[in-house]
Scaffold this motif. Sequence first.
Motif, PDB file in Angstrom:
ATOM      1  N   ALA A   1       0.936  -1.273   0.111  1.00 12.93           N
ATOM      2  CA  ALA A   1      -0.006   0.024   0.049  1.00 12.93           C
ATOM      3  C   ALA A   1       0.930   1.347  -0.235  1.00 12.93           C
ATOM      4  CB  ALA A   1      -0.993   0.013   1.136  1.00 12.93           C
ATOM      5  N   ILE A   2       2.062   1.344   0.671  1.00 15.11           N
ATOM      6  CA  ILE A   2       2.905   2.390   0.667  1.00 15.11           C
ATOM      7  C   ILE A   2       3.357   2.553  -0.720  1.00 15.11           C
ATOM      8  CG2 ILE A   2       5.086   3.236   1.526  1.00 15.11           C
ATOM      9  CD1 ILE A   2       4.562   1.826   4.129  1.00 15.11           C
ATOM     10  N   PHE A   3       3.683   1.762  -1.462  1.00 15.02           N
ATOM     11  CA  PHE A   3       4.307   1.638  -2.849  1.00 15.02           C
ATOM     12  C   PHE A   3       3.255   2.114  -3.685  1.00 15.02           C
ATOM     13  CE2 PHE A   3       8.153  -1.375  -2.286  1.00 15.02           C
ATOM     14  CZ  PHE A   3       8.764  -0.607  -1.484  1.00 15.02           C
ATOM     15  N   ALA A   4       1.944   1.522  -3.447  1.00 12.19           N
ATOM     16  CA  ALA A   4       0.971   2.310  -4.127  1.00 12.19           C
ATOM     17  C   ALA A   4       0.653   3.879  -4.090  1.00 12.19           C
ATOM     18  CB  ALA A   4      -0.055   1.360  -3.998  1.00 12.19           C
ATOM     19  N   LEU A   5       0.783   4.100  -2.870  1.00 15.82           N
ATOM     20  CA  LEU A   5       0.525   5.512  -2.339  1.00 15.82           C
ATOM     21  C   LEU A   5       1.429   6.298  -3.094  1.00 15.82           C
ATOM     22  CD1 LEU A   5      -1.079   7.513  -0.690  1.00 15.82           C
ATOM     23  CD2 LEU A   5       0.426   7.103   0.961  1.00 15.82           C
ATOM     24  N   GLU A   6       2.739   6.043  -3.125  1.00 17.46           N
ATOM     25  CA  GLU A   6       3.990   6.497  -3.640  1.00 17.46           C
ATOM     26  C   GLU A   6       3.670   6.752  -5.260  1.00 17.46           C
ATOM     27  OE1 GLU A   6       7.580   4.563  -3.000  1.00 17.46           O
ATOM     28  OE2 GLU A   6       7.492   5.116  -0.756  1.00 17.46           O
TER      29      GLU A   6
ATOM     30  N   GLN B   1       6.333   5.495  11.281  1.00 17.13           N
ATOM     31  CA  GLN B   1       6.551   4.430  10.166  1.00 17.13           C
ATOM     32  C   GLN B   1       7.133   4.892   8.875  1.00 17.13           C
ATOM     33  OE1 GLN B   1       3.598   1.405   9.720  1.00 17.13           O
ATOM     34  NE2 GLN B   1       4.387   0.688   7.976  1.00 17.13           N
ATOM     35  N   LEU B   2       6.180   5.710   8.307  1.00 18.79           N
ATOM     36  CA  LEU B   2       6.925   6.219   6.968  1.00 18.79           C
ATOM     37  C   LEU B   2       8.159   7.079   6.796  1.00 18.79           C
ATOM     38  CD1 LEU B   2       3.278   7.188   5.504  1.00 18.79           C
ATOM     39  CD2 LEU B   2       4.555   5.013   5.304  1.00 18.79           C
ATOM     40  N   VAL B   3       8.142   7.729   8.057  1.00 16.58           N
ATOM     41  CA  VAL B   3       9.628   8.611   8.122  1.00 16.58           C
ATOM     42  C   VAL B   3      10.703   7.677   8.321  1.00 16.58           C
ATOM     43  CG1 VAL B   3      10.493  10.185   9.800  1.00 16.58           C
ATOM     44  CG2 VAL B   3       8.250  10.710   9.178  1.00 16.58           C
ATOM     45  N   ASP B   4      10.356   6.717   9.029  1.00 19.82           N
ATOM     46  CA  ASP B   4      11.681   5.706   9.378  1.00 19.82           C
ATOM     47  C   ASP B   4      12.138   5.049   8.077  1.00 19.82           C
ATOM     48  OD1 ASP B   4      11.796   6.397  11.853  1.00 19.82           O
ATOM     49  OD2 ASP B   4      10.473   4.648  12.578  1.00 19.82           O
ATOM     50  N   LEU B   5      11.099   5.155   7.119  1.00 23.80           N
ATOM     51  CA  LEU B   5      11.547   4.162   5.881  1.00 23.80           C
ATOM     52  C   LEU B   5      12.328   5.018   4.862  1.00 23.80           C
ATOM     53  CD1 LEU B   5       7.967   3.191   4.405  1.00 23.80           C
ATOM     54  CD2 LEU B   5       9.979   1.566   4.984  1.00 23.80           C
TER      55      LEU B   5
ATOM     56  N   LEU C   1       8.452   9.763  -0.383  1.00 23.73           N
ATOM     57  CA  LEU C   1       7.461  10.238   0.600  1.00 23.73           C
ATOM     58  C   LEU C   1       7.987  11.207   1.605  1.00 23.73           C
ATOM     59  CD1 LEU C   1       5.661   6.986   1.665  1.00 23.73           C
ATOM     60  CD2 LEU C   1       4.554   8.886   0.767  1.00 23.73           C
ATOM     61  N   PRO C   2       8.416  12.314   1.033  1.00 26.74           N
ATOM     62  CA  PRO C   2       9.275  13.199   1.941  1.00 26.74           C
ATOM     63  C   PRO C   2       8.494  13.578   3.190  1.00 26.74           C
ATOM     64  CG  PRO C   2       8.215  14.416   0.100  1.00 26.74           C
ATOM     65  CD  PRO C   2       7.862  12.982  -0.197  1.00 26.74           C
ATOM     66  N   GLU C   3       9.328  13.691   4.349  1.00 22.40           N
ATOM     67  CA  GLU C   3       8.455  14.106   5.358  1.00 22.40           C
ATOM     68  C   GLU C   3       7.740  15.420   5.525  1.00 22.40           C
ATOM     69  OE1 GLU C   3      10.086  14.665   9.928  1.00 22.40           O
ATOM     70  OE2 GLU C   3      11.808  13.975   8.428  1.00 22.40           O
ATOM     71  N   GLU C   4       7.962  16.376   4.738  1.00 23.22           N
ATOM     72  CA  GLU C   4       7.414  17.499   4.509  1.00 23.22           C
ATOM     73  C   GLU C   4       5.880  17.601   4.385  1.00 23.22           C
ATOM     74  OE1 GLU C   4      10.217  17.536   1.156  1.00 23.22           O
ATOM     75  OE2 GLU C   4      10.066  17.218   3.413  1.00 23.22           O
ATOM     76  N   ILE C   5       5.387  16.238   3.524  1.00 15.74           N
ATOM     77  CA  ILE C   5       3.972  15.991   3.030  1.00 15.74           C
ATOM     78  C   ILE C   5       3.295  15.198   4.121  1.00 15.74           C
ATOM     79  CG2 ILE C   5       4.833  16.319   0.775  1.00 15.74           C
ATOM     80  CD1 ILE C   5       3.993  13.388   0.343  1.00 15.74           C
ATOM     81  N   LEU C   6       3.925  14.798   5.245  1.00 17.82           N
ATOM     82  CA  LEU C   6       3.277  13.783   6.275  1.00 17.82           C
ATOM     83  C   LEU C   6       2.950  14.505   7.318  1.00 17.82           C
ATOM     84  CD1 LEU C   6       5.825  10.875   6.000  1.00 17.82           C
ATOM     85  CD2 LEU C   6       3.624  10.996   4.752  1.00 17.82           C
TER      86      LEU C   6
END
Length: 523
Positions: A464-469, A493-497, A502-507
Amino acid sequence: MNRSFSITALRGDLFGGLTAGIVALPLALAFGVASGAGAAAGLYGAIMLGMMAALFGGTRTQISGPTGPMTVVFASMLLAVGGDLAIAMSAVLIAGLVQIIMGCIKVGGLVRFIPYPVISGFMSGIGIIIILLQIAPFLGAGPKTCPFTAILAMPAIIMAVNFQALVLGGLTLLIVFLTPMRISRIIPSPLVALIAVTLLSLGMGFQVPVIGEIPLGLPAFIMPTFCLNTWTTILVLGVTLALLGSIDSLLTALVADSVTGTRHNSNRELVGQGIGNMLCSFVGGLPGAGATMRTVVNIKAGGKTRISGVTHALFLLVLLLGAAPLATHIPMAVLAGILIKVGVDILDYRLLRLVKTAPRTDLTVMGVVFVLTVFVDLIIAVGAGVILSMGMIIHRMVLQANFRLYSTDHDRSDAMEGRVRILEISGPFFFGSMSRLVDEVDGVLDTKAVVFDCRKVPFIDLSAIFALEEILLRLKDSKIRTFVVLTKELRDQLVDLHDRDLPEEILFEDFEVAMEEARIIAQ
């Protein structure tokens, strides 16, 4: 007081072990004959496994020995290697090693994750296999090797029925089914049937197939043989025995826990079972597992510690050393009747009673496992059942995932005039539901900014993470800014990847902050 308590506990252990040994005797002989390795193999397995599992296992009151499911697998294995006992014992050796490894890497607790419909279908299938395979000796014919063959041979067997064997088998069934519980508590009904019907057969001079000679004394040493031509078969069947024996033993341990109010050590139990099965391979003993009926009998008769399991094994050893010749005249029909009772008891009446009300999906799993167990293969049945159960669970999770697209102007799915769109995702977000998200993206290509609201997502997997990317990159190519709102755990979890897509500034963790950023972009 402590001394009195110790004597009382010892008395209970001795009585419990002796009672379990009396119950185990006819079953060990019957399982040995049914396996094709001979009655002595059943006794060797009951003694060796019973002793080692009692000493090194993780359930203090469990009685181990040959069981119906393990006997069925071993019989098919012996048939697959052409009756070569040394090669078959190499699979038993592998099974023991696998069980020890499973215990050392602490996978004992995983048995709790096997769906109940899988266990139900498997156990009921084993019960039917035992019954089908015992019909031929029950009617005085030679034993059959597989359920399908037994069914096809049924007309010929019935036409050539040995009525003396039928009488003995029928009397055995009457005794094991109708003996009052108050008598069975003192003398187990299988033992009553074994002694009484065998004496009747000898007294009447019946001409029926009997067990035959059982070696007197300690078993001879057998060196398991590994053959390159059958290596794959041996390995697969060895792993099958290990998995089946582990499941059987740990389920019995759970039963013992519920009866005694104690808690077993799953991983130690696997190690003890593995040691016992390994040593069985060197004496030609039938592999086995924790036996539910014998364990409950032991507990109800007073067994509380490992001494009861040791007593059970020593009792059988004494019989082997001095009383083995007495078993040579036991009619095969009597053992068949005892095993038919075992098969009937194995059937899972708990789920069968709920056939009209249980969920259809669970009944489907149970039915598939049952049919595959009886007519195809035991390990394929369990594997197919687990996979089918997983597939049904995934389907349910997909149905629980919801996607809602709306604009900032109106909180309605048909109002899309806004320059900022919110795509709300709720429920599990994983490989099974990500395709539905891709379908929703077409509705946001005419806007300036999109906020993915994932605050109601309990978990997200890598698919799902890759699909979101991929969706974010697609929107970026269309000059659409994106923002993702998540719970703190998912954001971490996403930041640790450390994924650059998936840059941190959009999370974001705060929905209002993300919306403010989106409105600024959309102006």
